[in-house]
Design a protein around this motif. Structure first.
Motif, PDB file in Angstrom:
ATOM      1  N   ALA A  36      -0.207   5.887 -11.390  1.00 18.68           N
ATOM      2  CA  ALA A  36       0.149   6.908 -12.372  1.00 18.68           C
ATOM      3  C   ALA A  36      -0.971   7.923 -12.558  1.00 18.68           C
ATOM      4  CB  ALA A  36       0.491   6.247 -13.709  1.00 18.68           C
ATOM      5  N   LEU A  37      -2.216   7.446 -12.519  1.00 22.09           N
ATOM      6  CA  LEU A  37      -3.340   8.325 -12.855  1.00 22.09           C
ATOM      7  C   LEU A  37      -3.867   9.097 -11.651  1.00 22.09           C
ATOM      8  CD1 LEU A  37      -5.450   6.006 -15.204  1.00 22.09           C
ATOM      9  CD2 LEU A  37      -4.042   7.949 -15.871  1.00 22.09           C
ATOM     10  N   PHE A  38      -3.782   8.500 -10.479  1.00 19.89           N
ATOM     11  CA  PHE A  38      -4.412   9.100  -9.306  1.00 19.89           C
ATOM     12  C   PHE A  38      -3.380   9.328  -8.204  1.00 19.89           C
ATOM     13  CE2 PHE A  38      -7.635   6.580 -11.474  1.00 19.89           C
ATOM     14  CZ  PHE A  38      -8.664   7.487 -11.598  1.00 19.89           C
ATOM     15  N   GLU A  39      -3.685  10.241  -7.315  1.00 23.50           N
ATOM     16  CA  GLU A  39      -2.788  10.475  -6.197  1.00 23.50           C
ATOM     17  C   GLU A  39      -3.549  10.334  -4.886  1.00 23.50           C
ATOM     18  OE1 GLU A  39      -1.002  14.413  -5.603  1.00 23.50           O
ATOM     19  OE2 GLU A  39       0.924  13.360  -5.515  1.00 23.50           O
ATOM     20  N   CYS A  40      -2.997   9.536  -3.988  1.00 29.29           N
ATOM     21  CA  CYS A  40      -3.608   9.323  -2.673  1.00 29.29           C
ATOM     22  C   CYS A  40      -3.284  10.504  -1.761  1.00 29.29           C
ATOM     23  CB  CYS A  40      -3.059   8.050  -2.049  1.00 29.29           C
ATOM     24  SG  CYS A  40      -3.379   6.578  -2.982  1.00 29.29           S
ATOM     25  N   LEU A  41      -3.850  10.477  -0.563  1.00 34.83           N
ATOM     26  CA  LEU A  41      -3.550  11.516   0.425  1.00 34.83           C
ATOM     27  C   LEU A  41      -2.051  11.532   0.751  1.00 34.83           C
ATOM     28  CD1 LEU A  41      -6.560  10.933   2.814  1.00 34.83           C
ATOM     29  CD2 LEU A  41      -6.122  13.011   1.510  1.00 34.83           C
ATOM     30  N   VAL A  42      -1.503  10.328   0.922  1.00 27.62           N
ATOM     31  CA  VAL A  42      -0.081  10.208   1.246  1.00 27.62           C
ATOM     32  C   VAL A  42       0.524   9.175   0.302  1.00 27.62           C
ATOM     33  CG1 VAL A  42      -0.210  10.838   3.669  1.00 27.62           C
ATOM     34  CG2 VAL A  42      -0.681   8.489   2.977  1.00 27.62           C
ATOM     35  N   GLU A  43       1.846   9.166   0.214  1.00 31.28           N
ATOM     36  CA  GLU A  43       2.484   8.138  -0.616  1.00 31.28           C
ATOM     37  C   GLU A  43       3.664   7.524   0.118  1.00 31.28           C
ATOM     38  OE1 GLU A  43       3.838  10.130  -4.203  1.00 31.28           O
ATOM     39  OE2 GLU A  43       5.836  10.304  -3.344  1.00 31.28           O
ATOM     40  N   ARG A  44       4.089   6.367  -0.388  1.00 25.65           N
ATOM     41  CA  ARG A  44       5.248   5.709   0.202  1.00 25.65           C
ATOM     42  C   ARG A  44       6.508   6.290  -0.418  1.00 25.65           C
ATOM     43  NH1 ARG A  44       2.310   0.759  -1.036  1.00 25.65           N
ATOM     44  NH2 ARG A  44       1.050   0.296   0.784  1.00 25.65           N
ATOM     45  N   ALA A  45       7.537   6.433   0.416  1.00 25.99           N
ATOM     46  CA  ALA A  45       8.832   6.843  -0.114  1.00 25.99           C
ATOM     47  C   ALA A  45       9.354   5.715  -0.997  1.00 25.99           C
ATOM     48  CB  ALA A  45       9.791   7.107   1.043  1.00 25.99           C
ATOM     49  N   GLU A  79       8.874   4.600   4.540  1.00 25.16           N
ATOM     50  CA  GLU A  79       8.478   5.893   5.073  1.00 25.16           C
ATOM     51  C   GLU A  79       7.225   6.407   4.348  1.00 25.16           C
ATOM     52  OE1 GLU A  79      10.939   9.881   5.837  1.00 25.16           O
ATOM     53  OE2 GLU A  79      12.082   8.180   5.087  1.00 25.16           O
ATOM     54  N   ILE A  80       6.479   7.288   5.029  1.00 26.30           N
ATOM     55  CA  ILE A  80       5.291   7.880   4.414  1.00 26.30           C
ATOM     56  C   ILE A  80       5.574   9.344   4.118  1.00 26.30           C
ATOM     57  CG2 ILE A  80       2.918   8.585   4.902  1.00 26.30           C
ATOM     58  CD1 ILE A  80       3.103   5.700   4.178  1.00 26.30           C
ATOM     59  N   LEU A  81       5.273   9.755   2.890  1.00 26.16           N
ATOM     60  CA  LEU A  81       5.520  11.129   2.467  1.00 26.16           C
ATOM     61  C   LEU A  81       4.197  11.806   2.122  1.00 26.16           C
ATOM     62  CD1 LEU A  81       8.499  10.514   0.020  1.00 26.16           C
ATOM     63  CD2 LEU A  81       8.612  11.186   2.418  1.00 26.16           C
ATOM     64  N   PRO A  82       4.158  13.138   2.188  1.00 26.99           N
ATOM     65  CA  PRO A  82       2.945  13.819   1.759  1.00 26.99           C
ATOM     66  C   PRO A  82       2.703  13.640   0.267  1.00 26.99           C
ATOM     67  CG  PRO A  82       4.679  15.392   2.331  1.00 26.99           C
ATOM     68  CD  PRO A  82       5.193  14.043   2.674  1.00 26.99           C
ATOM     69  N   LEU A 119      -1.914   2.243   4.878  1.00 27.56           N
ATOM     70  CA  LEU A 119      -3.130   1.804   4.207  1.00 27.56           C
ATOM     71  C   LEU A 119      -3.614   2.890   3.238  1.00 27.56           C
ATOM     72  CD1 LEU A 119      -5.432  -0.299   4.075  1.00 27.56           C
ATOM     73  CD2 LEU A 119      -6.577   1.026   5.837  1.00 27.56           C
ATOM     74  N   LEU A 120      -3.583   4.137   3.708  1.00 32.44           N
ATOM     75  CA  LEU A 120      -4.060   5.233   2.854  1.00 32.44           C
ATOM     76  C   LEU A 120      -3.139   5.453   1.654  1.00 32.44           C
ATOM     77  CD1 LEU A 120      -5.317   7.923   5.382  1.00 32.44           C
ATOM     78  CD2 LEU A 120      -6.632   6.254   4.078  1.00 32.44           C
ATOM     79  N   ALA A 121      -1.929   4.934   1.722  1.00 38.73           N
ATOM     80  CA  ALA A 121      -1.006   5.092   0.602  1.00 38.73           C
ATOM     81  C   ALA A 121      -1.217   4.023  -0.468  1.00 38.73           C
ATOM     82  CB  ALA A 121       0.437   5.041   1.103  1.00 38.73           C
ATOM     83  N   CYS A 122      -2.049   3.043  -0.192  1.00 39.40           N
ATOM     84  CA  CYS A 122      -2.329   2.008  -1.187  1.00 39.40           C
ATOM     85  C   CYS A 122      -3.107   2.611  -2.350  1.00 39.40           C
ATOM     86  CB  CYS A 122      -3.150   0.869  -0.571  1.00 39.40           C
ATOM     87  SG  CYS A 122      -2.202  -0.134   0.560  1.00 39.40           S
TER      88      CYS A 122
END
Lengths: 578, 326
Positions: free
Chosen positions: A67-76, A81-84, A191-194
């Motif tokens: 909720a507080l932070f946003e990664c480079l990518v996120e999971r759909a 799937e990986i989304l921007p 991994l980057l979406a974690c």
């Protein structure tokens, strides 16, 4: 009786005066901070260990970090799937070793500063710095130089910059981040979406460390100091009570954030959480429903269960004879009546499993279940090993360790009864306090130890990885070079079909060797207002609070008591293979 | 007077250090550590954590660091500069190992006021009511009222806190929705927890008072008072009750310390951010510093409230007070 008048007066009145005093003090300190109800209130489980995303250990911490932070990518929402996300796009080099992320021009931190590639670089550097003690640092080992940096000495100043220059995580432009891997990994973006890969605002953190060298650690994660880049900002934090989040006005996509405010309750008692839900004080709660309550809840429409990537299993200490014999371990596994445990004890739709990888993730066919046949097969194995038939040796008594909990005791009792009935094997149930139990498991001071594993990525590798030689999560003493080689090959394999084949072969080895006795596959258990939308129903129960919204735009007025009930959906369906 | 106070203070400091030393040794003797979890940590990361919290030092050295008032440096003996002072004697209780964003002092400052409020409220209704009911029962000994009160008080003593709490929730929050089920944001939220927390205390006080008053009613000074021609009410309330309160006061010293520091059960059922939770969870989490912090608070509180109970007792019975002076 020569007491003076005041003393007498005092004696008579002393008790009442003292009581009045206590009462007045009590009422004087009544300084109840009022908080209006948030748009959305959910029960988040035990108090979060820290708001630092790089230390986001458990499910409660990870939800807040999301909720507080946003990664480079996120999971759909489907989890696959990986989304921007913070990066609006990314490119991969032809050899799949180099990733370039283009950050968003309009992205802002909650203090108004732009979100730059250098912020991500500084944040990853902080994560890998030994002084940060991030429990996830090792996950970035695939990045060139990362392992050497995190296991090296804690450095400062120029020496640290020197060491960092060997790590291939670089801001190659104000809005471009480049990362280079040692070997290609098909799951790197996952991994980057974690949530633990989210960036923190290192500049403000460093300022605080300078201004408050001894107190920064407790000041940093307060609303007035915490700088975030996610859909929500921290408004208030009350220890062991709640975290109040509000929609961030600086978030680049704030127009699409559904809830104006969210309360995450730090509450891990299911009974109390259920009371809050039933009276409309909470809108969503999940977690382990005590099996006794399951039949009652099954009557409710708003009690939902879905397959969840988690496996309940028993570890076998393979260093203790005769259990170093795989045939005997296999016999232990075959004689557990899993169906009875799921149907009679758990009852919420948990699925019997004979594999550490739950819900047939690798697309293997569902196993035919015939307990009678399994027991006969187990007898054959016992006979082969010399523990059945003429002049059979006697199996030594087993200790089953579990941590204090009704369910674990019930399951241990059921398993012990199965083993007694089929193999005349005597079991001693050993109930241990949580940390004692973990300690004896870690030191291999057990025969059988209750365990579970919840995946943090929707990937079979996530389960199989724990059993490789030397893994801190193996804890069985089991080791097989062929298995290790398959896992290592799967890690580096880019072709999805070949990767799946390697993982299936590894799973076959594991099933044949049986260092763990899988019991059942988890289900999520949610109680949720039907009007909630944007709730993700993926296999790892990864929620992105950004997408939550009320159907009508506002929270429906509180319903008290039982919400409409009807016949429950019966068994949960197995998921499609990811 | 001042000398007595100083003597008390010295006693307090010595007890605190002994209690802390024993607790520290016990905590570290128990298997498992603060960073053990179902998901194991990489050995290097575990070592980093241990180093950061000095868990790699020998226990005696950790204790010296914890007690203070001087910080032990990483290599040398004593710290330097701004970091020279630390530890309990420098009023620094250290960081919590479980709640990483908080110091132990923050946690106590956030949770103790909640427990104090609730505890004070619980004491404020339960002690007077207990005394009143106990005296009534003694005055009407052998009647139906006495029998009824006896049943009530026995029930109150034998019923565990969570049963009282759940029953009161069932009746006053669900069947008859007068009060909220849980939470901590208005006076209405406090009624049920204060009831659940105070009920055992009220019943215990009632029983102590009843037996005390009954005993006193047989004694000479009461007969004398009756002989003087005093009314029954005056005899009971002014003479028999006063010295009958001595055991109540003795009980209330430690009991109010327990009530004021909160109760895990009540806090859990009613979702209160009080200190009672920390007494249990800090030990379960192996949060060494927080566990020692709450132990310290409890020790000081028991000590002070016992002193207060002594003072009260001497008001109630001059013979008790005389002992100190002679």
């Amino acid at each position: 009786m020569a007491a003076s008048i005041p003393a007498r007066f005092g004696r008579r009145l002393a008790p009442s005066v003292a009581l009045l005093g206590v009462a007045t003090v009590g009422l004087l300190v009544v300084n109840l901070p009022r908080l209006e109800r948030a748009d959305f209130v959910f029960v988040n489980g035990a108090e979060v260990t820290s708001l630092d995303p790089q230390a986001a250990l458990g499910v409660p911490e990870q939800r807040i970090a999301r909720a507080l932070f946003e990664c480079l990518v996120e999971r759909a929402p489907d989890g696959l799937e990986i989304l921007p996300a913070a990066a609006q796009s990314h490119t991969q080099s032809a050899d799949k070793l180099e990733y370039r992320f283009q950050l968003r021009e309009q992205a802002r931190w909650s203090n108004g500063e732009p979100v730059l590639a250098s912020d991500f670089e500084a944040s990853f550097r902080r994560m890998l710095d030994p002084a940060t003690q991030s429990p996830f640092a090792a996950q970035l080992d695939v990045v060139v130089g990362a392992k050497a940096y995190r296991t090296g000495p804690a450095l400062a100043g120029e020496a640290a910059d020197q060491a960092w220059s060997k790590v291939e995580i670089r801001a190659s432009g104000p809005l471009e981040l480049t990362m280079r891997l040692e070997y290609p990994r098909v799951d790197f973006l996952h991994l980057l979406a974690c949530p633990q890969m989210a960036p923190v605002h290192v500049a403000s953190l460093k300022r605080l460390q300078q201004d408050e060298p001894s107190k920064w650690r407790r000041l940093w994660n307060r609303p007035e100091h915490l700088v975030t880049n996610g859909a929500f900002v921290l408004v208030e934090r009350r220890l062991n009570e709640r975290l109040r989040l509000a929609r961030s006005s600086t978030y680049w996509d704030s127009a699409n954030v559904g809830m104006a405010s969210i309360d995450a309750l730090s509450l891990d008692s299911f009974g109390t959480a259920l009371n809050l839900y039933l009276t409309g004080e909470a809108d969503w709660l999940d977690g382990n429903v005590p099996p006794l309550l399951v039949p009652t809840l099954l009557e409710r429409k708003d009690y939902q269960r879905r397959p969840y990537l988690g496996t309940y299993f028993l570890r076998v200490n393979t260093t203790r004879p005769p259990w170093n014999d795989a045939r005997l371990r296999k016999a232990l596994s075959l004689t557990i009546d899993r169906r009875s445990i799921c149907n009679n004890l758990l009852r919420a739709g948990q699925r019997p499993t004979w594999s550490l990888v739950p819900w047939n993730m690798l697309g293997e066919p569902m196993r035919e279940t015939d307990y009678g046949k399994d027991v006969v097969e187990a007898f054959g194995l016992l006979r082969e090993a010399g523990y059945r038939g003429e002049g059979a040796k006697r199996l030594p008594a087993l200790e089953i360790h579990f941590n204090s909990s009704e369910v674990h005791r019930d399951i241990a009792e059921a398993v012990a009864a199965d083993w007694k009935k089929t193999m005349q094997l005597d079991c001693v149930l050993v109930n241990q306090e949580w940390k004692v139990y973990l300690d004896s498991q870690k030191r291999l001071d057990y025969d059988i130890s209750r365990s579970s594993w919840i995946a943090d990525m929707p990937d079979a590798l996530n389960f199989l990885e724990i059993m490789v030689t030397g893994s801190e999560n193996n804890r069985t003493g089991w080791s097989d070079p062929e298995y290790d080689a398959k896992i290592e090959a799967a890690r580096r394999e880019l072709d999805l079909q070949a990767r799946k084949r390697l993982l299936t072969e590894a799973l076959d080895i594991l099933n044949a060797q049986t260092p763990v006795l899988p019991v059942y596959a988890y289900v999520t258990q949610d109680l949720m207002r039907p009007e909630l939308q944007g709730f993700s129903t993926n296999l790892i129960n990864d929620q992105n609070p950004k997408h939550w919204r009320w159907k009508s735009g506002a929270r429906p007025k509180g319903q008290r008591g039982l919400v409409g009930s009807s016949t429950a959906e019966k068994a949960t369906r197995p998921p499609k293979a990811p | 007077m001042i000398r007595a106070a100083l003597r008390h203070l010295a006693g307090l400091v010595i007890s605190v250090v002994i209690v802390l030393a024993v607790s520290f040794a016990l905590m570290h003797a128990v298997p498992g550590g603060p960073f053990d979890a179902e998901r194991g940590l990489h050995p290097e990361i575990e070592a980093n954590l241990a180093r950061a919290y000095h868990l790699d030092w020998p226990v005696w050295k950790q204790f010296l660091q914890y007690i203070g008032p001087f910080n032990l440096g990483p290599d040398g003996w004593l710290g330097t500069g701004a970091d020279r002072f630390g530890g309990v004697l420098a009023l620094d209780f250290g960081p919590s190992l479980r709640h990483r964003d908080y110091d132990v002092a923050d946690i106590l400052a956030a949770s103790l006021p909640v427990s104090f409020q609730l505890g004070a409220l619980a004491l404020a209704w339960s002690v007077p009511l207990g005394i009143l009911l106990g005296t009534l029962a003694a005055a009407r000994a052998g009647t139906w009222l006495d029998a009824l009160l006896r049943v009530l008080t026995t029930t109150g003593i034998v019923l565990p806190g969570f049963v009282i709490a759940s029953l009161s929730l069932l009746v006053f929050a669900f069947a008859w929705p007068l009060f909220p089920v849980a939470g901590w944001s208005s006076l209405r939220h406090m009624v049920l927890p204060a009831f659940a927390l105070g009920a055992p205390c009220a019943t215990y006080v009632a029983r102590l008072t009843r037996s005390g008053v009954l005993e006193n009613l047989q004694l000479d000074f009461v007969r004398t008072a009756k002989g003087k021609g005093l009314g029954r009410g005056a005899v009971i309330w002014r003479h028999a009750l006063r010295s009958a309160l001595l055991p109540v006061v003795a009980y209330l010293g430690p009991a109010s310390a327990a009530i004021l520091t909160g109760s895990l059960v009540v806090e859990k059922i009613f979702f209160l951010p009080g200190a009672g939770t920390h007494f249990v969870n800090s030990a379960l989490n192996r949060d060494y510093t927080l566990a020692l912090g709450v132990t310290l608070v409890y020790t000081v509180l028991v000590f002070c409230l016992n002193a207060l109970a002594d003072l009260l007792a001497s008001f109630l019975d001059p013979r008790v007070g005389g002992r100190q002076e002679s």
